[in-house]
Design a protein around this motif. Structure first.
Motif, short mmCIF file in Angstrom:
data_model
loop_
_atom_site.label_atom_id
_atom_site.label_comp_id
_atom_site.label_asym_id
_atom_site.label_seq_id
_atom_site.Cartn_x
_atom_site.Cartn_y
_atom_site.Cartn_z
N ILE A 53 0.85 -1.19 0.00
CA ILE A 53 0.00 0.00 0.00
C ILE A 53 0.88 1.24 0.00
CG2 ILE A 53 -1.78 1.30 1.23
CD1 ILE A 53 -2.68 -1.34 2.50
N GLU A 54 0.54 2.19 -0.85
CA GLU A 54 1.15 3.51 -0.85
C GLU A 54 0.06 4.52 -0.52
OE1 GLU A 54 3.28 4.20 -4.56
OE2 GLU A 54 3.36 2.03 -4.85
N LYS A 55 0.34 5.37 0.44
CA LYS A 55 -0.68 6.36 0.84
C LYS A 55 -0.06 7.74 0.95
CE LYS A 55 -3.75 8.05 4.34
NZ LYS A 55 -3.95 8.22 5.78
N GLU A 56 -0.67 8.71 0.30
CA GLU A 56 -0.24 10.10 0.38
C GLU A 56 -1.06 10.81 1.46
OE1 GLU A 56 0.29 10.01 -4.47
OE2 GLU A 56 -1.53 10.76 -3.49
N HIS A 97 14.63 7.19 1.76
CA HIS A 97 13.91 6.39 2.75
C HIS A 97 12.98 5.42 2.03
CE1 HIS A 97 11.63 5.28 6.30
NE2 HIS A 97 12.37 6.07 7.06
N SER A 98 12.98 4.18 2.45
CA SER A 98 12.21 3.15 1.74
C SER A 98 10.72 3.16 2.07
CB SER A 98 12.79 1.76 2.04
OG SER A 98 12.90 1.55 3.43
N HIS A 99 10.33 3.84 3.15
CA HIS A 99 8.93 3.79 3.57
C HIS A 99 8.26 5.15 3.77
CE1 HIS A 99 9.66 -0.42 4.04
NE2 HIS A 99 10.41 -0.28 5.10
N ILE A 100 9.03 6.20 4.01
CA ILE A 100 8.45 7.53 4.24
C ILE A 100 9.15 8.51 3.32
CG2 ILE A 100 7.98 9.36 5.90
CD1 ILE A 100 8.20 7.28 8.13
N ARG A 157 2.40 -11.02 2.20
CA ARG A 157 1.46 -12.05 1.78
C ARG A 157 0.05 -11.76 2.28
NH1 ARG A 157 3.03 -17.39 0.14
NH2 ARG A 157 1.21 -18.17 1.24
N GLU A 158 -0.07 -11.21 3.46
CA GLU A 158 -1.38 -10.88 4.03
C GLU A 158 -1.61 -9.37 3.96
OE1 GLU A 158 -3.69 -12.94 4.95
OE2 GLU A 158 -2.47 -14.76 4.69
N SER A 159 -2.76 -8.97 3.44
CA SER A 159 -3.07 -7.54 3.39
C SER A 159 -3.11 -6.95 4.79
CB SER A 159 -4.39 -7.30 2.67
OG SER A 159 -5.46 -8.01 3.30
N ALA A 160 -3.48 -7.77 5.77
CA ALA A 160 -3.52 -7.29 7.16
C ALA A 160 -2.14 -6.81 7.61
CB ALA A 160 -4.02 -8.40 8.08
N GLU A 161 -1.09 -7.46 7.14
CA GLU A 161 0.27 -7.04 7.50
C GLU A 161 0.61 -5.69 6.87
OE1 GLU A 161 3.15 -10.70 7.86
OE2 GLU A 161 1.87 -11.01 6.10
N ALA A 162 0.17 -5.49 5.63
CA ALA A 162 0.41 -4.20 4.97
C ALA A 162 -0.34 -3.09 5.69
CB ALA A 162 0.00 -4.27 3.50
N LEU A 163 -1.58 -3.35 6.07
CA LEU A 163 -2.37 -2.36 6.79
C LEU A 163 -1.75 -2.03 8.15
CD1 LEU A 163 -5.90 -3.78 5.96
CD2 LEU A 163 -4.97 -1.62 5.13
N HIS A 164 -1.25 -3.05 8.84
CA HIS A 164 -0.62 -2.83 10.14
C HIS A 164 0.66 -2.02 9.99
CE1 HIS A 164 0.37 -3.42 14.30
NE2 HIS A 164 1.47 -4.08 14.02
N PHE A 165 1.44 -2.32 8.97
CA PHE A 165 2.67 -1.58 8.73
C PHE A 165 2.35 -0.12 8.41
CE2 PHE A 165 6.53 -0.15 6.70
CZ PHE A 165 7.54 -0.86 7.32
N LEU A 166 1.31 0.10 7.63
CA LEU A 166 0.89 1.46 7.29
C LEU A 166 0.49 2.22 8.55
CD1 LEU A 166 0.29 3.53 5.05
CD2 LEU A 166 -2.00 2.52 4.86
N GLN A 167 -0.19 1.56 9.44
CA GLN A 167 -0.56 2.18 10.71
C GLN A 167 0.69 2.56 11.52
OE1 GLN A 167 -3.55 0.16 13.33
NE2 GLN A 167 -1.93 0.32 14.87
#
Length: 521
Positions: free
Chosen positions: A28-31, A56-59, A76-86
């Motif tokens: 996920i990429e979020k602006e 920076h690889s994430h911000i 692999r799990e979208s839940a992991e991407a969402l948690h990382f974004l949080q």
């Protein structure tokens, strides 16, 4: 889509290949705009505590110093991407002081374009290229359009799936060709049905009056600081958002990889008279990278893109030509101000089922007539999607939004059932069911809920989004970070700054030569 979808799902299931769909990768990429405490665009530079925006690889930043961009790894799990974004939100909030992270796609209060500071990436050649590209966007489209934010959903199918599909289709192509062809089939069907995503998840029915200052429009007045359309779903995706006269004449073909590369390359190499008049390098410095219709590939605004991770200094179109499509990037997702990070698990699960359905459905190309219908349907939905009695055009016939939507959801429900078997639960089917309710009752859509909440609270756009921004900041900060995640992100801050310094020190070419070499690929 039904016949091809049913046949493919049946073949995969009967041949015991259902697990070939296990292992989808999600990123996920979020602006998000930084604002001051009163809800106006921030005038401060990218916070040093967040590291280098170049490396920076994430911000990082997108168009402006104030427009943050969060990038998760592929999970692999979208839940992991969402948690990382949080977690990225939480770390950022720690370093914003009294600033806020704007919780919506359409911009905050911006008194003039002068208040939008173009992103700075340092003195290296690659950093200068990124900044000059943004200067070009300013001259071509204006700064205000570049203040719009969104969410990009990156989706990669398992490598184990492509040999299975190749065998089922009796293909004699190599796996790279099978993979690219599969992703482009997904893209074609996505475009046919993307109006449904705009209806279900569009979350920008209102905007600040400052966004339209000096421009003619037919929006309705909510209050002195707010404009809206009563049945709009995603004004971000309307012609008020990403639109441009030069790009309106482009005919980028999304049918196959070779046609996509050919038409996109043509746009990158075709001079545009107005941009030629502007000039490239003047006494004041560079005004754009070149005077062509597109400076580079990323300038083309589309709601979905075929993607391939590039090598250092490599152009995206070259990477696609050499190594084929690796994943797709869905770009029509609004930031939902009702959700802490703008997207949630149910939406991600639905996206997965939707995209797999697109992959396994109608293999036919999109002709020019259908392409016009796609654009017309999308325009109707973003501006009037919840309007009672609204009809769209499907195969030269008028059909209501709920009727066509339920037909598409019926197909997606079949894919969801297969994904549920893999996951061992019912979350994909549950996600589809939730969307069916929105078709039956438009008041359940995010766009309607936003307007209803504004009406109930008596708040205009700016006050409502600022309230939501503060609420989400407090909620996410209360969750905190683990020691491990805190240390990881703090280390990235330091290493990204060091990496930028190394890049700047290692440059050997003058910028003019570097730019010429890059554009000549």
């Amino acid at each position: 889509m039904s016949e091809a979808l049913e046949q493919n799902l049946k073949l995969i299931t009967e041949k015991g290949q259902i697990l070939a769909l296990d292992g989808i990768l999600h990123g996920i990429e979020k602006e998000g705009l930084r604002t001051d405490s009163k809800g106006s665009i921030s005038q401060t530079g990218h916070p040093a505590a967040l590291g280098s925006a170049l490396t920076h690889s994430h911000i990082t930043t997108d168009y402006s110093e104030a427009l943050l961009e969060f990038i998760t790894p592929a999970f692999r799990e979208s839940a992991e991407a969402l948690h990382f974004l949080q977690q990225l939100h939480c770390f950022t909030y720690q370093h914003l002081g009294d600033e806020e992270l704007w919780a919506a796609s359409m911009p905050c209060q911006i008194d003039s374009e002068d208040a939008i500071q173009i992103a700075r990436f340092g003195s290296s050649n690659v950093g200068r290229l990124k900044s000059i590209y943004r200067v070009g966007l300013e001259h071509r489209y204006g700064k205000m359009m570049q203040a719009i934010a969104g969410i990009h959903y990156n989706f990669s199918l398992p490598e184990t799936l492509w040999p299975v599909l190749s065998e089922l289709q009796g293909s004699k192509d190599n796996l790279q060709q099978v993979r690219s062809a599969g992703y482009f089939k997904l893209i074609r069907n996505f475009r046919r049905s993307s109006w449904l995503l705009l209806y279900l998840f569009g979350a920008s029915p209102a905007l600040s009056t400052s966004f339209m200052r000096g421009r003619e429009h037919d929006l309705q007045q909510w209050d002195e600081n707010t404009l809206y359309r009563p049945y709009a779903t995603s004004l971000r995706m309307s012609d008020l958002g990403y639109s441009n006269k030069a790009q309106s004449g482009l005919n980028i073909c999304f049918n196959h990889l070779d046609s996509y590369i050919r038409t996109l390359t043509q746009a990158i190499n075709t001079p545009y008279p107005e941009y030629e008049k502007l000039g490239v390098k003047t006494r004041q410095g560079y005004k754009q990278l070149n005077s062509n219709v597109l400076q580079i590939e990323n300038e083309y605004y589309s709601d979905i893109r075929p993607k391939r991770v590039t090598l250092p200094g490599e152009k995206p179109v070259h990477a696609l030509r050499e190594r084929g499509v690796e994943y797709i990037e869905v770009r029509n997702t609004d930031i939902n101000p009702l959700l802490p990070i703008g997207i949630d698990q149910q939406q991600a699960d639905f996206m997965d089922a939707f995209l797999v359905t697109c992959l396994l459905s109608d293999p036919s190309d999109v002709n020019s007539q259908e392409c016009e219908l796609i654009n017309r349907n999308n325009s109707l939905v973003v501006n009037r999607g919840r309007e009672p009695g609204l009809t769209l055009t499907r195969k030269d016939q008028q059909i209501s939004v709920p009727e066509w939507g339920h037909m598409i959801l019926n197909d997606i429900s079949k894919t969801a059932a297969v994904l549920d078997q893999i996951a061992g639960d019912s979350r994909y089917s549950d996600a589809v069911s939730a969307q069916q309710l929105k078709l039956d009752d438009p008041h359940l859509t995010p766009s309607a809920q936003i307007l209803d909440t504004m009406k109930t609270s008596g708040l205009g756009y700016k006050a409502f989004i600022l309230q939501q921004s503060r609420k989400h900041r407090d909620s996410i900060l209360s969750m905190g970070l683990t020691t491990e995640q805190q240390q990881y992100l703090e280390k990235l801050t330091i290493s990204s700054i060091e990496e930028q310094q190394q890049i700047e020190q290692s440059d050997r070419l003058d910028f003019g030569t570097y730019l010429a070499n890059y554009l000549a690929q």
